[in-house]
Design an enzyme around this catalytic site. Structure first.
Site, PDB file in Angstrom:
ATOM      1  N   GLY A  57      -0.880  24.039 -10.513  1.00  0.00           N
ATOM      2  CA  GLY A  57      -0.809  22.693 -11.087  1.00  0.00           C
ATOM      3  C   GLY A  57       0.213  22.654 -12.198  1.00  0.00           C
ATOM      4  O   GLY A  57       0.615  23.695 -12.718  1.00  0.00           O
ATOM      5  N   CYS A  84      -1.836  30.730  -9.667  1.00  0.00           N
ATOM      6  CA  CYS A  84      -0.945  30.181 -10.696  1.00  0.00           C
ATOM      7  C   CYS A  84      -1.758  29.466 -11.786  1.00  0.00           C
ATOM      8  O   CYS A  84      -2.490  30.109 -12.515  1.00  0.00           O
ATOM      9  CB  CYS A  84       0.101  29.283 -10.055  1.00  0.00           C
ATOM     10  N   SER A 228      -1.840   2.129  20.017  1.00  0.00           N
ATOM     11  CA  SER A 228      -0.424   1.832  19.842  1.00  0.00           C
ATOM     12  C   SER A 228       0.396   2.569  20.886  1.00  0.00           C
ATOM     13  O   SER A 228       1.579   2.296  21.057  1.00  0.00           O
ATOM     14  CB  SER A 228       0.017   2.283  18.457  1.00  0.00           C
ATOM     15  N   GLY A 229      -0.247   3.529  21.551  1.00  0.00           N
ATOM     16  CA  GLY A 229       0.515   4.358  22.478  1.00  0.00           C
ATOM     17  C   GLY A 229       0.977   5.633  21.808  1.00  0.00           C
ATOM     18  O   GLY A 229       1.482   6.541  22.454  1.00  0.00           O
ATOM     19  N   GLY A 230       0.783   5.725  20.479  1.00  0.00           N
ATOM     20  CA  GLY A 230       1.118   6.954  19.769  1.00  0.00           C
ATOM     21  C   GLY A 230       0.018   7.995  19.971  1.00  0.00           C
ATOM     22  O   GLY A 230      -1.053   7.688  20.499  1.00  0.00           O
ATOM     23  N   VAL A 231       0.311   9.210  19.525  1.00  0.00           N
ATOM     24  CA  VAL A 231      -0.626  10.306  19.755  1.00  0.00           C
ATOM     25  C   VAL A 231      -1.944  10.085  19.010  1.00  0.00           C
ATOM     26  O   VAL A 231      -3.023  10.283  19.570  1.00  0.00           O
ATOM     27  CB  VAL A 231      -0.002  11.645  19.294  1.00  0.00           C
ATOM     28  N   ASP A 232      -1.858   9.639  17.752  1.00  0.00           N
ATOM     29  CA  ASP A 232      -3.074   9.562  16.940  1.00  0.00           C
ATOM     30  C   ASP A 232      -4.084   8.567  17.508  1.00  0.00           C
ATOM     31  O   ASP A 232      -5.275   8.884  17.647  1.00  0.00           O
ATOM     32  CB  ASP A 232      -2.748   9.159  15.494  1.00  0.00           C
ATOM     33  N   SER A 233      -3.611   7.364  17.847  1.00  0.00           N
ATOM     34  CA  SER A 233      -4.568   6.378  18.344  1.00  0.00           C
ATOM     35  C   SER A 233      -5.050   6.756  19.745  1.00  0.00           C
ATOM     36  O   SER A 233      -6.193   6.496  20.104  1.00  0.00           O
ATOM     37  CB  SER A 233      -3.978   4.966  18.300  1.00  0.00           C
ATOM     38  N   SER A 234      -4.201   7.398  20.537  1.00  0.00           N
ATOM     39  CA  SER A 234      -4.635   7.810  21.880  1.00  0.00           C
ATOM     40  C   SER A 234      -5.719   8.875  21.803  1.00  0.00           C
ATOM     41  O   SER A 234      -6.721   8.813  22.517  1.00  0.00           O
ATOM     42  CB  SER A 234      -3.460   8.360  22.676  1.00  0.00           C
ATOM     43  N   LYS A 374      -1.322  16.668  11.673  1.00  0.00           N
ATOM     44  CA  LYS A 374      -0.672  16.166  12.900  1.00  0.00           C
ATOM     45  C   LYS A 374      -0.694  17.201  14.034  1.00  0.00           C
ATOM     46  O   LYS A 374      -1.021  16.867  15.172  1.00  0.00           O
ATOM     47  CB  LYS A 374       0.771  15.789  12.577  1.00  0.00           C
TER      48      LYS A 374
END
Ligand code: XMP
Length: 518
Positions: A57, A84, A228-234, A374
Site C-alpha cells: 500500500g 511490503c 449481448s452476444g459477448g462472452v460474459d452474458s452468454s 475474464k
C-alpha cells in the site's frame, strides 16, 4: 452445499493487489480481496479465512491513523503473509519498529535477496544462491517484532524476509506477485501449502456451487437476462439455464449497431444449441432514429444507454413473475466499485450496461460471475460446453458501432463500416493473428478524401484500423502488424468496400488513447 477453502486478502491500496489474487487462483485457491476499511472483527469472524494476506500500500505505517487490519487477525490462529506495507504493518502491530523513508534505505525496482536461514516458505528458492525480487518501499523495518527471525536480506532491506514460524506469520518486504519477481509464484505456492489449502477451486467445482447458489437465491421466481452476444452474458445465461431451466428468459436487443450477421449468429447460437427462452427484439429503427444528428460521444452513449433500459424494460414487463435480473458482472468490476480509493474518480466514458434497471423495475440482481476474472469466465464457458469460436471472441462494446463511427451516424456509414470490419477481421483470421490480439476493429472517420481508382476520381470515406494487445482492457498497446499485412489489408478494403478510398492504422497506445475511438 459445496464449500471451498477461502483466503482473505486485506487490501491496503497497492496497485498490484489484484495480481496476488491471480497468483492464488492459478494455484486453485479461492480468495477475495477486501479493502481494509471493510474488514472489521465481525467481518473476519464471518468470513472465516483459512489464511490471510496483507497487501502492499502507498501509506506509511509511521503516520498516525494509517491503515491497519483488525487486531483479531493475529489471534485467529491462521497463517498470515504480509507484503511490503503489509510486512511493515505486521511488524509495527506485533512490537517491532518501522522507520520513515530515508534515501539510503528506500528501494525501488530490481533487487537481490540472499538467504539467512532455512524456512519452509522458501522451499525451491535460493537454489542459485540469491533471488531477484521487485522492491518498492520508502519506509523500512528497523527492528523486527518479538518471535520473528530473519530468513533473507537485501542490500536495502536487512529484514527482506522474516517469519515467526510458531505462529505461521510471514512477512516480506518485496512483491512476490509481480512479473519482476520471476519466481515469486513459488512463495505463494509454499504459503498456501503451509496453510493447508488443497487447491479445491476448480471450474467444475465452481460450476456446481454456482448452480446451487443460484437455485437457493432464486427459488421458484423468474429471471431475465440481457444477452449481448459477448462472452460474459452468454456464460451467465447458460449457467442460469442449467440451474433453473424454464424459469429463465433471455432478451437480446438489436440496436442496429451490431456487426455484419451478428444478430443472426447470436440468436442461432442460442436457439440451435440451447433450449433457452429467448426474445430477440429488433429495435434498430428506434435507436438509429434517436441517434440521428447526434455526434457528441457522450450524448451517443447516454442515448443508447437510456433507450436500452426502456426497451429492455418493455420486454421484461411481458415476463410474468420476473423478480430477478441476471448480469455478467465480473470480479474486476466488483473490486473497482469498492476500491481503496473509493472507485474511479474521473468519468472518461459513460460505460453502457443495464445499471439503473434493477431499482427502476424493483428487480433483484443475480450475478453468478462476480467472483471471476475474464479468463476464468472463459474457462467456465469451456466447462459449460460453449464453442471455442464463441469463447475466444474479441470484446465488443455495448454501444456497438456507434462509438466506431465518430461524428454523425448514418445507415450508409454503418453499412460501409460493417463491410470494412468484416474484411479486416477476415484478414486477421487468415493470417492466424486473431487470438494474439485482444481486440481489433475498423472505425469509419468523419472525413472524405480524394483518391483515384482506374482513371476516375473518388471522393470517399477514410477509415482507421485498430488492433490492440491487452490483459484487461485497462491499458493496451497497438499490435505490431507487418507492413505486408497492412498493405494487403488496405488494398482489400479499398477494392472490396465501396465507399472507402483511404485506410490508416491507429498506432496509439492506451493511455494516452483509449481502445475505442469514442
Ligand atoms: P476503452 O475505449 O475505454 O475500452 O479503452 C476498454 C474496453 O471496454 C470496451 N468498452 C465497452 N464495453 N460497454 C461495454 O460493454 C461500453 O460502453 C464500452 N465502452 C468501451 C472496449 O471495447 C474495450 O474492450
Amino acid at each position: 452445499m459445496t464449500q471451498h477453502q477461502r483466503l482473505l486478502i486485506i487490501d491496503f491500496g497497492s496497485q498490484v493487489t489484484q495480481l496476488i489474487a491471480r497468483r492464488l487462483r492459478e494455484l486453485n485457491v479461492y480468495c477475495e480481496i477486501h479493502p481494509y476499511q471493510n474488514v472489521t472483527d465481525a467481518f473476519l469472524a464471518d468470513f472465516a479465512p483459512q489464511a490471510i494476506i496483507f497487501s502492499g500500500g502507498p501509506d506509511s505505517v509511521t503516520r498516525e491513523g494509517s491503515p491497519r487490519p483488525p487486531q483479531s487477525a493475529y489471534t485467529l490462529g491462521v497463517p498470515i503473509l504480509g507484503i511490503c506495507y503489509g510486512q511493515q504493518v505486521m511488524m509495527q502491530d506485533l512490537g517491532g519498529r518501522v522507520e520513515a523513508g530515508q534515501s539510503h534505505t528506500a528501494e525501488f525496482g530490481r533487487a537481490y535477496v540472499t538467504p539467512a536461514g532455512h524456512l519452509p516458505l522458501l522451499e525451491g528458492w535460493f537454489d542459485e544462491g540469491r533471488e531477484q525480487v521487485w522492491m518498492s518501499h520508502g519506509d523500512h523495518v528497523s527492528k523486527i517484532a518479538p518471535g520473528f527471525e530473519v530468513y533473507g536480506t537485501s542490500p536495502g532491506a536487512p529484514f527482506a524476509i522474516t517469519a515467526d514460524v510458531s505462529r505461521n506469520f510471514y512477512a516480506v518486504q518485496f512483491h512476490p506477485e509481480v512479473h519482476h519477481t520471476p519466481r515469486g509464484a513459488k512463495l505463494y505456492e509454499n504459503f498456501v501449502r503451509l496453510a493447508g489449502f488443497t487447491g479445491d477451486w476448480t471450474m467444475a467445482g465452481y460450476r456446481q456451487q454456482a448452480i446451487e447458489q443460484i437455485r437457493a437465491q432464486v427459488g421458484d421466481a423468474h429471471v431475465i437476462c440481457g444477452l449481448s452476444g459477448g462472452v460474459d452474458s452468454s456464460v451467465t445465461a447458460i449457467l442460469l439455464h442449467e440451474a433453473i431451466g424454464e424459469q429463465l428468459t433471455c432478451v437480446f436487443v438489436d440496436h442496429g449497431l451490431l456487426r455484419l450477421g451478428e444478430a443472426e449468429q447470436v440468436v442461432s447460437m442460442f436457439r440451435d444449441n440451447y433450449n433457452i427462452k429467448l426474445i430477440a427484439a429488433d429495435e434498430s429503427d428506434l435507436f438509429l432514429g434517436a441517434l440521428e444528428g447526434v455526434s457528441d460521444p457522450e450524448v451517443k452513449r447516454k442515448t443508447i444507454g437510456k433507450l436500452f433500459i426502456d426497451v429492455f424494460q418493455k420486454y421484461a414487463n411481458e415476463i410474468e413473475n420476473a423478480e430477478f435480473l441476471a448480469q455478467g458482472t465480473l470480479y474486476p468490476d466488483v473490486i473497482e466499485s469498492v476500491s481503496f480509493s473509493g472507485g474511479p474518480s474521473v468519468t472518461i466514458k459513460s460505460h453502457h450496461n443495464v445499471g439503473g434497471l434493477p431499482e427502476k423495475m424493483g428487480l433483484k440482481l443475480v450475478e453468478p460471475l462476480r467472483e471471476l476474472f475474464k479468463d476464468e469466465v472463459r474457462a467456465l464457458g469451456r466447462e459449460l460446453g460453449l464453442p471455442q469460436s464463441f469463447i475466444g471472441r474479441h470484446p465488443f462494446p455495448g454501444p456497438g458501432l456507434a462509438i466506431r463511427c465518430p461524428g454523425e451516424i448514418t445507415r450508409e456509414k454503418l453499412e460501409i463500416l460493417r463491410k470494412a470490419d468484416t474484411v479486416y477481421i477476415d484478414q486477421i483470421r487468415k493470417h492466424g493473428l486473431y487470438d494474439d490480439i485482444w481486440q481489433a476493429f475498423v472505425a469509419i472517420l468523419p472525413v472524405r478524401t480524394v483518391g483515384v481508382m482506374g482513371d476516375g476520381r473518388t471522393y470517399d470515406y477514410a477509415c482507421a484500423l485498430r488492433a490492440v494487445t491487452s490483459v484487461d482492457g485497462m491499458t493496451a498497446d497497438y499490435y505490431p502488424f507487418s507492413h505486408d499485412f497492412l498493405g494487403e489489408t488496405a488494398t482489400r478494403i479499398i477494392n472490396e468496400v465501396k465507399g472507402i478510398n483511404r485506410v490508416t492504422y491507429d498506432i496509439t497506445s492506451k493511455p494516452p488513447g483509449t481502445i475505442e475511438w469514442e
